[in-house]
Design a protein around this motif. Structure first.
Motif, short mmCIF file in Angstrom:
data_model
loop_
_atom_site.label_atom_id
_atom_site.label_comp_id
_atom_site.label_asym_id
_atom_site.label_seq_id
_atom_site.Cartn_x
_atom_site.Cartn_y
_atom_site.Cartn_z
N MET A 1 0.83 -1.22 0.12
CA MET A 1 -0.09 0.05 0.03
C MET A 1 0.93 1.24 0.09
N LYS A 2 2.10 1.18 -0.52
CA LYS A 2 2.93 2.30 -0.47
C LYS A 2 2.44 3.39 -1.56
N GLN A 3 1.53 3.22 -2.34
CA GLN A 3 0.97 4.30 -3.06
C GLN A 3 -0.23 4.73 -2.52
N SER A 4 -0.41 4.60 -1.36
CA SER A 4 -1.91 5.11 -0.67
C SER A 4 -1.53 6.67 -0.60
N THR A 5 -2.77 7.48 -0.64
CA THR A 5 -2.55 8.69 -0.40
C THR A 5 -3.61 9.38 0.71
N VAL A 6 -3.48 10.55 1.03
CA VAL A 6 -4.30 11.18 2.19
C VAL A 6 -5.79 11.03 1.70
N ARG A 52 1.49 13.52 19.49
CA ARG A 52 1.40 12.16 19.50
C ARG A 52 1.41 11.60 18.09
N GLY A 53 1.67 10.23 18.04
CA GLY A 53 1.93 9.76 16.71
C GLY A 53 3.18 9.97 16.15
N GLY A 54 3.38 10.79 15.10
CA GLY A 54 4.78 11.16 14.29
C GLY A 54 5.27 9.78 13.69
N HIS A 55 4.45 9.10 13.25
CA HIS A 55 4.92 7.85 12.65
C HIS A 55 3.82 7.34 11.53
N ALA A 56 4.33 6.06 10.69
CA ALA A 56 3.40 5.65 9.64
C ALA A 56 3.58 4.13 9.86
N HIS A 57 2.54 3.42 9.30
CA HIS A 57 2.41 2.07 9.39
C HIS A 57 2.56 1.51 7.98
N LYS A 58 2.98 0.30 8.02
CA LYS A 58 3.26 -0.52 6.51
C LYS A 58 1.84 -1.17 6.30
N GLU A 59 1.49 -1.89 7.14
CA GLU A 59 0.13 -2.77 7.20
C GLU A 59 -1.04 -2.15 8.08
N SER A 68 -13.70 11.71 23.64
CA SER A 68 -14.06 12.98 24.69
C SER A 68 -13.19 14.10 24.10
N GLY A 69 -13.69 15.31 23.95
CA GLY A 69 -12.81 16.33 23.82
C GLY A 69 -12.48 16.63 22.32
N SER A 70 -11.43 16.98 21.98
CA SER A 70 -11.04 17.48 20.44
C SER A 70 -9.39 17.32 20.21
N PHE A 71 -9.05 17.13 19.16
CA PHE A 71 -7.89 17.09 18.70
C PHE A 71 -7.69 17.07 17.20
N THR A 72 -6.41 17.47 16.84
CA THR A 72 -6.41 17.36 15.46
C THR A 72 -5.48 16.28 14.94
N VAL A 73 -5.78 15.81 13.58
CA VAL A 73 -5.05 14.77 12.97
C VAL A 73 -4.39 15.17 11.94
N THR A 74 -3.04 15.32 11.45
CA THR A 74 -2.57 15.90 10.45
C THR A 74 -1.99 14.52 9.51
N LEU A 75 -2.37 14.09 8.52
CA LEU A 75 -2.07 13.04 7.59
C LEU A 75 -1.32 13.63 6.54
N ASP A 76 0.02 12.74 6.05
CA ASP A 76 0.86 13.09 5.26
C ASP A 76 1.22 11.91 4.26
N GLY A 98 0.70 3.30 5.05
CA GLY A 98 1.61 4.28 4.38
C GLY A 98 1.36 5.84 4.40
N ILE A 99 0.65 6.02 5.34
CA ILE A 99 0.25 7.65 5.76
C ILE A 99 1.16 7.83 7.21
N TRP A 100 1.67 8.87 7.10
CA TRP A 100 2.43 9.54 8.42
C TRP A 100 1.32 10.37 8.88
N ARG A 101 1.21 9.98 10.17
CA ARG A 101 0.13 10.68 11.18
C ARG A 101 0.73 11.46 12.28
#
Length: 137
Positions: A1-6, A52-59, A68-76, A98-101
């Motif tokens: 899934m290397k070719q996945s996009t946001v 938090r996060g600051g990583h991607a997954h292969k599978e 509860s509450g709120s937060f933002t998720v940035t996908l790359d 295949g997405i950095w979060r």
């Protein structure tokens, strides 16, 4: 899934049942959640200003919910970034492999619930952004 996009990632509406005594939302494998859940975890008491996060997954696939509450998720995806504000417990953000979060801007008392398609596997993580860029090429 290397070719996945946001653009392969999306907000999923979770069934919400309203009752005067409170609301109820239901998550079911391969129905509400588009994969079988093998692992569930949650983040809470995240100090102000922390990420938090600051990583991607292969599978691994994830459904990220602001229980509860709120937060933002940035996908790359290595080319395009998209940012989602999660602040409704009846919505989840589907994140494909295949997405950095990165998760930021946690409100006081927020709880981030994560449903994952696989059990923890250190080999599935890409924790260095330069390695992520190489992986995506």
């Amino acid at each position: 899934m290397k070719q996945s996009t946001v653009y392969d990632c999306s907000i999923i509406e979770i069934d919400k049942h309203h009752h005067e005594k409170g609301n109820l939302s239901v998550l079911e494998n391969s129905k509400t959640v588009p994969f079988d859940v093998k692992r569930t975890y949650y983040l809470y008491d995240v100090p102000g200003g922390e990420s938090r996060g600051g990583h991607a997954h292969k599978e691994l696939r994830q459904l990220i919910i602001a229980a509860s509450g709120s937060f933002t998720v940035t996908l790359d995806d290595g080319k395009v970034k998209r940012t989602f504000l999660l602040n409704r417990p009846y919505q989840g953000l589907l994140v494909v492999p295949g997405i950095w979060r990165t998760l930021d801007d946690f409100s006081s008392g927020s709880v981030c619930l994560v449903l994952a398609s696989h059990c923890y596997d250190v080999e599935d993580y890409i924790r260095d952004y330069d390695d992520f860029e190489k992986y995506k090429k």
